[in-house]
Design a protein around this motif. Structure first.
Motif, PDB file in Angstrom:
ATOM      1  N   GLY A   1       0.846  -1.196   0.000  1.00 53.64           N
ATOM      2  CA  GLY A   1       0.000   0.000   0.000  1.00 53.64           C
ATOM      3  C   GLY A   1       0.878   1.242   0.000  1.00 53.64           C
ATOM      4  N   ALA A   2       0.782   2.035  -1.064  1.00 53.41           N
ATOM      5  CA  ALA A   2       1.701   3.174  -1.208  1.00 53.41           C
ATOM      6  C   ALA A   2       1.103   4.474  -0.659  1.00 53.41           C
ATOM      7  CB  ALA A   2       2.101   3.319  -2.676  1.00 53.41           C
ATOM      8  N   MET A   3       0.563   4.381   0.560  1.00 57.10           N
ATOM      9  CA  MET A   3      -0.078   5.544   1.184  1.00 57.10           C
ATOM     10  C   MET A   3       0.727   6.066   2.366  1.00 57.10           C
ATOM     11  SD  MET A   3      -3.960   5.706   2.703  1.00 57.10           S
ATOM     12  CE  MET A   3      -3.580   5.160   4.359  1.00 57.10           C
ATOM     13  N   ARG A   4       1.673   5.251   2.835  1.00 60.13           N
ATOM     14  CA  ARG A   4       2.431   5.646   4.033  1.00 60.13           C
ATOM     15  C   ARG A   4       3.923   5.494   3.770  1.00 60.13           C
ATOM     16  NH1 ARG A   4      -1.509   5.780   8.225  1.00 60.13           N
ATOM     17  NH2 ARG A   4      -3.303   4.455   7.778  1.00 60.13           N
TER      18      ARG A   4
ATOM     19  N   ASP B   1      -0.636  -1.005  -4.590  1.00 66.19           N
ATOM     20  CA  ASP B   1      -1.853  -0.197  -4.533  1.00 66.19           C
ATOM     21  C   ASP B   1      -1.514   1.267  -4.253  1.00 66.19           C
ATOM     22  OD1 ASP B   1      -5.002  -0.171  -3.724  1.00 66.19           O
ATOM     23  OD2 ASP B   1      -3.882   1.051  -2.292  1.00 66.19           O
TER      24      ASP B   1
ATOM     25  N   LYS C   1      -6.819   4.381  -8.084  1.00 65.13           N
ATOM     26  CA  LYS C   1      -8.240   4.647  -7.800  1.00 65.13           C
ATOM     27  C   LYS C   1      -8.700   5.976  -8.368  1.00 65.13           C
ATOM     28  CE  LYS C   1      -7.246   2.342  -3.446  1.00 65.13           C
ATOM     29  NZ  LYS C   1      -5.896   2.778  -3.044  1.00 65.13           N
TER      30      LYS C   1
ATOM     31  N   HIS D   1     -12.798   5.193  -5.790  1.00 66.16           N
ATOM     32  CA  HIS D   1     -12.162   5.367  -4.480  1.00 66.16           C
ATOM     33  C   HIS D   1     -13.147   5.774  -3.378  1.00 66.16           C
ATOM     34  CE1 HIS D   1      -8.276   7.048  -2.408  1.00 66.16           C
ATOM     35  NE2 HIS D   1      -8.908   6.183  -1.657  1.00 66.16           N
TER      36      HIS D   1
ATOM     37  N   LEU E   1      -3.779  -3.174  10.110  1.00 67.95           N
ATOM     38  CA  LEU E   1      -3.257  -2.875  11.465  1.00 67.95           C
ATOM     39  C   LEU E   1      -3.956  -1.637  12.013  1.00 67.95           C
ATOM     40  CD1 LEU E   1       0.560  -3.400  10.736  1.00 67.95           C
ATOM     41  CD2 LEU E   1      -1.050  -5.039  11.730  1.00 67.95           C
TER      42      LEU E   1
ATOM     43  N   GLY F   1      -1.865   1.223  11.870  1.00 71.14           N
ATOM     44  CA  GLY F   1      -0.662   1.147  12.724  1.00 71.14           C
ATOM     45  C   GLY F   1      -1.020   0.982  14.205  1.00 71.14           C
TER      46      GLY F   1
ATOM     47  N   ALA G   1      -0.125  -2.273  15.788  1.00 74.14           N
ATOM     48  CA  ALA G   1       1.290  -2.661  15.794  1.00 74.14           C
ATOM     49  C   ALA G   1       1.929  -2.332  17.140  1.00 74.14           C
ATOM     50  CB  ALA G   1       2.040  -1.943  14.670  1.00 74.14           C
TER      51      ALA G   1
ATOM     52  N   GLY H   1       0.485  -0.600   4.550  1.00 73.72           N
ATOM     53  CA  GLY H   1       1.114   0.674   4.199  1.00 73.72           C
ATOM     54  C   GLY H   1       2.417   0.811   4.956  1.00 73.72           C
TER      55      GLY H   1
ATOM     56  N   GLU I   1       9.871  -7.497   7.609  1.00 76.05           N
ATOM     57  CA  GLU I   1       9.112  -8.276   8.600  1.00 76.05           C
ATOM     58  C   GLU I   1       7.804  -8.790   7.988  1.00 76.05           C
ATOM     59  OE1 GLU I   1       8.221  -6.240  12.313  1.00 76.05           O
ATOM     60  OE2 GLU I   1       6.867  -7.846  12.927  1.00 76.05           O
ATOM     61  N   ASN I   2       7.113  -7.914   7.269  1.00 77.39           N
ATOM     62  CA  ASN I   2       5.801  -8.309   6.745  1.00 77.39           C
ATOM     63  C   ASN I   2       5.911  -9.361   5.638  1.00 77.39           C
ATOM     64  OD1 ASN I   2       5.035  -6.439   8.596  1.00 77.39           O
ATOM     65  ND2 ASN I   2       4.132  -4.993   7.158  1.00 77.39           N
TER      66      ASN I   2
HETATM   67  N1  LIG Z   1      -9.168   3.011  -0.535  1.00 79.24           N
HETATM   68  C1  LIG Z   1      -9.169   3.609   0.608  1.00 79.24           C
HETATM   69  O1  LIG Z   1     -10.106   4.322   0.948  1.00 79.24           O
HETATM   70  C2  LIG Z   1      -7.984   3.355   1.508  1.00 79.24           C
HETATM   71  C3  LIG Z   1      -7.995   3.807   2.829  1.00 79.24           C
HETATM   72  C4  LIG Z   1      -6.934   3.447   3.616  1.00 79.24           C
HETATM   73  C5  LIG Z   1      -5.906   2.677   3.081  1.00 79.24           C
HETATM   74  N2  LIG Z   1      -5.906   2.272   1.798  1.00 79.24           N
HETATM   75  C6  LIG Z   1      -4.825   1.446   1.197  1.00 79.24           C
HETATM   76  O2  LIG Z   1      -4.585   0.339   2.047  1.00 79.24           O
HETATM   77  C7  LIG Z   1      -3.214   0.337   2.430  1.00 79.24           C
HETATM   78  C8  LIG Z   1      -3.091  -0.271   3.789  1.00 79.24           C
HETATM   79  O3  LIG Z   1      -3.743   0.537   4.767  1.00 79.24           O
HETATM   80  P1  LIG Z   1      -2.881   1.153   5.926  1.00 79.24           P
HETATM   81  O4  LIG Z   1      -1.692   1.845   5.335  1.00 79.24           O
HETATM   82  O5  LIG Z   1      -3.784   1.905   6.805  1.00 79.24           O
HETATM   83  O6  LIG Z   1      -2.339  -0.216   6.618  1.00 79.24           O
HETATM   84  P2  LIG Z   1      -2.026  -0.624   8.086  1.00 79.24           P
HETATM   85  O7  LIG Z   1      -1.173  -1.827   7.927  1.00 79.24           O
HETATM   86  O8  LIG Z   1      -3.259  -0.746   8.897  1.00 79.24           O
HETATM   87  O9  LIG Z   1      -1.190   0.568   8.721  1.00 79.24           O
HETATM   88  C9  LIG Z   1       0.072   0.914   8.203  1.00 79.24           C
HETATM   89  C10 LIG Z   1       0.967   1.347   9.347  1.00 79.24           C
HETATM   90  O10 LIG Z   1       1.189   0.235  10.202  1.00 79.24           O
HETATM   91  C11 LIG Z   1       2.490   0.270  10.697  1.00 79.24           C
HETATM   92  N3  LIG Z   1       3.197  -0.968  10.315  1.00 79.24           N
HETATM   93  C12 LIG Z   1       3.115  -1.704   9.163  1.00 79.24           C
HETATM   94  N4  LIG Z   1       3.906  -2.793   9.242  1.00 79.24           N
HETATM   95  C13 LIG Z   1       4.512  -2.764  10.453  1.00 79.24           C
HETATM   96  C14 LIG Z   1       5.454  -3.597  11.125  1.00 79.24           C
HETATM   97  N5  LIG Z   1       5.930  -4.702  10.558  1.00 79.24           N
HETATM   98  N6  LIG Z   1       5.843  -3.231  12.369  1.00 79.24           N
HETATM   99  C15 LIG Z   1       5.376  -2.118  12.978  1.00 79.24           C
HETATM  100  N7  LIG Z   1       4.492  -1.277  12.388  1.00 79.24           N
HETATM  101  C16 LIG Z   1       4.063  -1.610  11.148  1.00 79.24           C
HETATM  102  C17 LIG Z   1       3.173   1.505  10.111  1.00 79.24           C
HETATM  103  O11 LIG Z   1       3.012   2.572  11.052  1.00 79.24           O
HETATM  104  P3  LIG Z   1       4.155   3.712  11.225  1.00 79.24           P
HETATM  105  O12 LIG Z   1       4.306   4.330   9.886  1.00 79.24           O
HETATM  106  O13 LIG Z   1       3.539   4.627  12.233  1.00 79.24           O
HETATM  107  O14 LIG Z   1       5.370   2.999  11.682  1.00 79.24           O
HETATM  108  C18 LIG Z   1       2.345   1.781   8.881  1.00 79.24           C
HETATM  109  O15 LIG Z   1       2.370   3.128   8.495  1.00 79.24           O
HETATM  110  C19 LIG Z   1      -2.794   1.811   2.320  1.00 79.24           C
HETATM  111  O16 LIG Z   1      -1.411   1.979   2.292  1.00 79.24           O
HETATM  112  C20 LIG Z   1      -3.500   2.185   1.059  1.00 79.24           C
HETATM  113  O17 LIG Z   1      -2.781   1.699  -0.066  1.00 79.24           O
HETATM  114  C21 LIG Z   1      -6.949   2.584   1.027  1.00 79.24           C
END
Ligand SMILES: NC(=O)c1ccc[n+]([C@@H]2O[C@H](COP(=O)([O-])OP(=O)(O)OC[C@H]3O[C@@H](n4cnc5c(N)ncnc54)[C@H](OP(=O)(O)O)[C@@H]3O)[C@@H](O)[C@H]2O)c1
Length: 380
Positions: free
Chosen positions: A19-22, A54, A85, A119, A207, A210, A213, A252, A261-262
């Protein structure tokens, strides 16, 4: 890496999606992606089996698509399914759909995207894009080979999700799901419904952005006592991967260490593999999180509807999350940016209609005052 079949189609995608959002940034400016680091992370993931990337029009203030385009040079484009999207909230007339798609293809520097999503659909956006003949746009985009598979991502109540799933022959959908959001938005019920209709289901926020985590001490102690040497991240991914209906889990990631790790975790996860004991650990953890709530609202909704439009349970849920996840700033952001103004606690006029209806006997009026006082930026 593990792979799963993409819904009704006969190809597989990796269980971990990028996920290329973070992406890593320089300083605090979300628009300034640290390009070298981000490209290294995306390519590391692909070199280790990730084949789903993504992105979206608004991520990193529009710069995520440029970055992903750069990361996919040098032969990487052919190794992945690329998803982006359509920013449906910006679309005002039918031609805008394709105008944004063309702009995105340019930004990504590709001739097509594999997965194209509408989106963040909600009830209002869904009604609007239907009236702008979105299906005709999707069919044309596929016919012109600008897009291979069509889907949508979703943020609203479950009945809206069910309606959207049932309204079109989608290839896939993208929903928020994690062990804390079992009944939130589409939820597990939505996951199963979409999968039963042949849609691939892509998971976002596995997560909870985050929050799962870095868990509070009370939760960590339960994981420690389980006898499993799994990190909170691994527990979260295991809970999701256990559903055979889950196709790919987007993470992300913001550092190369997280990617490593992931990738490693996702290489050992199988569907239907959690034991009863492990489910019990998750249930204990869910209860431990719940016990950190400071307002005893169960979200039953008996207090609703409020004659002044206040979404009472949602106000309390956002407030409680500040304590459950030790993230007051996160709750403030949700309250002030993502929560509609007309539903916020400060719209309460103290008519008192809600209080006698609350099975918990909560002093709703006083609690709403507290929520707004502590969450609203206007009171800062
Ligand atoms: N379509 C939509 O409306 C929408 C909405 C949300 C997301 N998305 C997509 O879905 C993807 C995933 O969602 P998300 O980014 O919210 O995912 P997430 O996995 O719930 O949260 C990502 C955060 O989790 C932490 N993390 C991830 N792997 C880790 C690890 N091994 N150890 C410790 N912390 C870890 C990081 O936090 P820190 O950066 O704080 O370390 C990272 O920024 C997005 O990147 C995006 O592409 C889409």
């Amino acid at each position: 890496m593990k792979y799963r079949k993409f819904g009704k189609h006969d190809f597989e995608v990796s269980l971990l999606g990028f996920g290329a959002m973070r992406l890593p940034i320089i300083g605090k400016d979300e628009s300034k992606i640290d390009e070298d680091k981000a490209i290294e992370m995306i390519r590391y993931a692909i070199d280790h089996g990730v084949n789903y990337v993504d992105t979206a029009y608004p991520y990193h203030h529009g710069n995520s698509e440029y970055l992903v385009g750069k990361a996919l040079k040098d032969g990487y484009r052919e190794k992945v399914k690329l998803a982006t999207k359509n920013p449906v909230w910006l679309v005002e007339k039918h031609e805008d759909f394709e105008r944004y798609l063309d702009e995105q293809l340019k930004k990504l520097d590709v001739d097509h995207v594999d997965m194209y999503l509408l989106h963040a659909l909600s009830k209002d956006r869904w009604e609007k894009i239907k009236s702008l003949n979105v299906f005709k746009f999707l069919e044309n985009a596929v016919a012109k080979r600008k897009v291979k598979y069509v889907g949508f991502s979703f943020h609203d109540e479950r009945p809206v999700f069910m309606d959207i799933v049932d309204s079109y022959d989608w290839d896939f959908c993208q929903i928020q799901l994690n062990y804390r959001d079992v009944n939130y938005q589409a939820g597990v019920e939505g996951l199963k419904h979409a999968a039963s209709k042949g849609l691939a289901v892509v998971i976002m926020e596995p997560l909870k952005g985050g929050k799962l985590a870095r868990v509070p001490r009370k939760v960590q102690e339960i994981f420690n006592a389980s006898g499993k040497n799994w990190s909170p991240v691994e527990w979260s991914f295991r809970w999701l991967a256990n559903f055979p209906e889950v196709t790919t889990i987007l993470s992300g990631m913001s550092t190369l260490e997280q990617v490593k790790e992931n990738v490693e975790i996702m290489s050992r996860l199988e569907p239907n593999s959690l034991t009863d004991e492990e489910f019990k650990v998750i249930e204990q953890v869910q209860r431990a999180f719940d016990s950190l709530a400071v307002i005893d609202c169960t979200g039953c909704g008996y207090c609703m509807p409020c004659p002044n439009g206040v979404d009472i349970p949602r106000n309390f849920a956002i407030y409680n999350e500040a304590f459950m996840y030790e993230d007051l700033e996160g709750s403030r952001r949700v309250y002030n940016i993502f929560f509609p103004e007309e539903n916020r606690a400060n719209k309460c006029v103290q008519c008192g209609e809600c209080e006698p209806k609350c099975p918990q006997g909560l002093p709703i009026i006083e609690l709403l005052k507290r929520v707004d006082k502590e969450l609203s930026w206007q009171n800062a």
